[in-house]
Design a protein around this motif. Structure first.
Motif, PDB file in Angstrom:
ATOM      1  N   TYR A  86     -69.475  48.431 -29.649  1.00  0.00           N
ATOM      2  CA  TYR A  86     -68.139  48.777 -28.920  1.00  0.00           C
ATOM      3  C   TYR A  86     -67.064  48.171 -29.639  1.00  0.00           C
ATOM      4  CZ  TYR A  86     -64.383  48.501 -25.602  1.00  0.00           C
ATOM      5  OH  TYR A  86     -63.302  48.417 -24.804  1.00  0.00           O
TER       6      TYR A  86
ATOM      7  N   MET B 251     -62.806  54.738 -24.797  1.00  0.00           N
ATOM      8  CA  MET B 251     -63.796  55.705 -24.250  1.00  0.00           C
ATOM      9  C   MET B 251     -64.929  55.949 -25.388  1.00  0.00           C
ATOM     10  SD  MET B 251     -61.619  58.227 -21.774  1.00  0.00           S
ATOM     11  CE  MET B 251     -63.071  59.170 -21.677  1.00  0.00           C
TER      12      MET B 251
ATOM     13  N   SER C 262     -68.604  54.814 -25.567  1.00  0.00           N
ATOM     14  CA  SER C 262     -69.733  55.608 -25.375  1.00  0.00           C
ATOM     15  C   SER C 262     -70.824  55.534 -26.506  1.00  0.00           C
ATOM     16  CB  SER C 262     -69.048  57.265 -25.545  1.00  0.00           C
ATOM     17  OG  SER C 262     -68.385  57.358 -24.394  1.00  0.00           O
TER      18      SER C 262
ATOM     19  N   GLU D 121     -72.808  52.544 -25.675  1.00  0.00           N
ATOM     20  CA  GLU D 121     -73.985  52.915 -24.805  1.00  0.00           C
ATOM     21  C   GLU D 121     -75.087  53.678 -25.678  1.00  0.00           C
ATOM     22  OE1 GLU D 121     -74.260  51.869 -22.016  1.00  0.00           O
ATOM     23  OE2 GLU D 121     -72.386  51.389 -21.342  1.00  0.00           O
ATOM     24  N   VAL D 122     -74.927  54.662 -26.633  1.00  0.00           N
ATOM     25  CA  VAL D 122     -75.819  55.334 -27.316  1.00  0.00           C
ATOM     26  C   VAL D 122     -76.699  54.327 -28.091  1.00  0.00           C
ATOM     27  CG1 VAL D 122     -76.273  56.725 -29.247  1.00  0.00           C
ATOM     28  CG2 VAL D 122     -74.417  57.428 -27.612  1.00  0.00           C
TER      29      VAL D 122
ATOM     30  N   VAL E  16     -78.491  57.899 -21.293  1.00  0.00           N
ATOM     31  CA  VAL E  16     -77.336  57.998 -22.179  1.00  0.00           C
ATOM     32  C   VAL E  16     -76.149  58.571 -21.242  1.00  0.00           C
ATOM     33  CG1 VAL E  16     -76.013  58.786 -24.320  1.00  0.00           C
ATOM     34  CG2 VAL E  16     -78.418  57.588 -24.296  1.00  0.00           C
TER      35      VAL E  16
ATOM     36  N   GLU F 148     -74.850  56.329 -18.495  1.00  0.00           N
ATOM     37  CA  GLU F 148     -74.013  55.454 -18.750  1.00  0.00           C
ATOM     38  C   GLU F 148     -72.579  55.884 -19.471  1.00  0.00           C
ATOM     39  OE1 GLU F 148     -74.408  52.509 -17.908  1.00  0.00           O
ATOM     40  OE2 GLU F 148     -76.644  52.790 -17.373  1.00  0.00           O
ATOM     41  N   ALA F 149     -72.802  56.995 -20.313  1.00  0.00           N
ATOM     42  CA  ALA F 149     -71.281  57.428 -21.092  1.00  0.00           C
ATOM     43  C   ALA F 149     -70.465  57.868 -20.090  1.00  0.00           C
ATOM     44  CB  ALA F 149     -71.899  58.421 -21.933  1.00  0.00           C
TER      45      ALA F 149
ATOM     46  N   SER G 156     -68.509  54.998 -18.875  1.00  0.00           N
ATOM     47  CA  SER G 156     -68.274  53.840 -19.951  1.00  0.00           C
ATOM     48  C   SER G 156     -66.749  53.577 -20.300  1.00  0.00           C
ATOM     49  CB  SER G 156     -68.821  54.312 -21.166  1.00  0.00           C
ATOM     50  OG  SER G 156     -68.321  55.509 -21.864  1.00  0.00           O
ATOM     51  N   TRP G 157     -66.015  54.558 -19.793  1.00  0.00           N
ATOM     52  CA  TRP G 157     -64.466  54.097 -19.901  1.00  0.00           C
ATOM     53  C   TRP G 157     -63.976  52.917 -19.012  1.00  0.00           C
ATOM     54  CZ3 TRP G 157     -61.936  54.150 -15.046  1.00  0.00           C
ATOM     55  CH2 TRP G 157     -62.811  54.742 -13.965  1.00  0.00           C
TER      56      TRP G 157
END
Length: 259
Positions: free
Chosen positions: A71, A92, A96, A99-100, A148, A151-152, A155-156
């Motif tokens: 991140y 964002m 994202s 998270e990936v 994914v 979570e994505a 994820s913002w």
């Protein structure tokens, strides 16, 4: 990315993540059993509520670290344009990407944890060994896509969640809402991870898993476990913030007091 306090933030984030996972683990177990295809009681009910906790404990810190490092790096990489209206998009994208990468660690831990939660009589290492023996490495990554996506989608919220207690309150409400909206994806993830090897659900198709739940249980099935999930995510924000603030402050003080 090399700014003062980065290491302290990284370690504090990892410790805070472990604290949340362990303190709220019973809620996670209840949620998993509510979402399991065999039903809450057959999956264990309220017995063995900490089944699978070693998997969560082992994966928690590296998972949080992987997210935080990715991140911060992606945010730093995209920061060459200082346009303020683009900042939310950059955050964002960074979240994202985080998270990936984090899911590469989170998903194997989650697969082992969830299977142990619904088979409380089995040990974590035994479940892990069985997965590797029967399905190989790919068995540990069942449900990667659905995880994914789940979570994505929210994820913002990751940016500035640890700035102040006011943001924690807002984050708790936002997290609770996001938990409700993304529960069907969480149900699909659980069904895919718990499915028997070789079954159609085990193939990992999210839409197919959702359709299967809708066909057999309807809307109630798609939102199974929504209340413990909503409670865990909302409370988790406060616990994370408290543990993060205390740990980071301590590490910064120790760093300043060093030679």
């Amino acid at each position: 990315m090399e700014r003062p306090g980065f290491t302290a933030s990284l370690v504090a984030g990892g410790i805070a993540g472990i604290s949340v996972d362990l303190i709220l683990y019973p809620l996670d177990t209840i949620k998993t059993r509510l979402q399991s295809p065999q039903g809450f009681n057959k999956a264990g009910g309220f017995r063995g509520i900490y089944a699978g906790v070693p998997s969560a404990a082992i994966g928690s810190f590296p998972n949080a670290a992987a997210f935080f490092i990715t991140y911060e790096y992606v945010k730093w990489f995209l920061h060459n344009d200082s346009s303020s209206y683009l900042m939310p998009v950059k955050h964002m994208l960074a979240a994202s990407a985080g998270e990936v990468v984090a899911c590469l660690i989170r998903v194997p831990s989650e697969v082992v944890k969830q299977r142990t939660q619904v088979s409380a009589s089995s040990r974590t290492f035994q479940i892990f060994s069985n997965i590797l023996y029967q399905e190989g490495i790919q068995g540990l990554y069942r449900g990667y896509t659905s995880t994914v996506l789940r979570e994505a989608l929210w994820s913002w919220r990751q940016d500035h969640v640890v700035d102040c207690w006011q943001s924690a309150v807002c984050g708790a409400f936002a997290g609770g809402f996001a938990a409700v909206v993304t529960t069907p994806l969480d149900v699909a993830k659980t069904r895919i991870m718990l499915a028997k090897a070789g079954s159609s659900t085990a193939g990992g198709n999210v839409l197919s898993a959702l359709h299967g739940v809708w066909r057999t249980q309807g809307l109630r099935g798609l939102f199974a476990g929504v209340f413990p999930r909503m409670a865990a995510i909302s409370l988790g924000g406060f616990i994370f913030l408290g543990a993060y603030d205390q740990t980071r402050s301590l590490l910064v003080r120790l760093g300043r007091g060093g030679p």
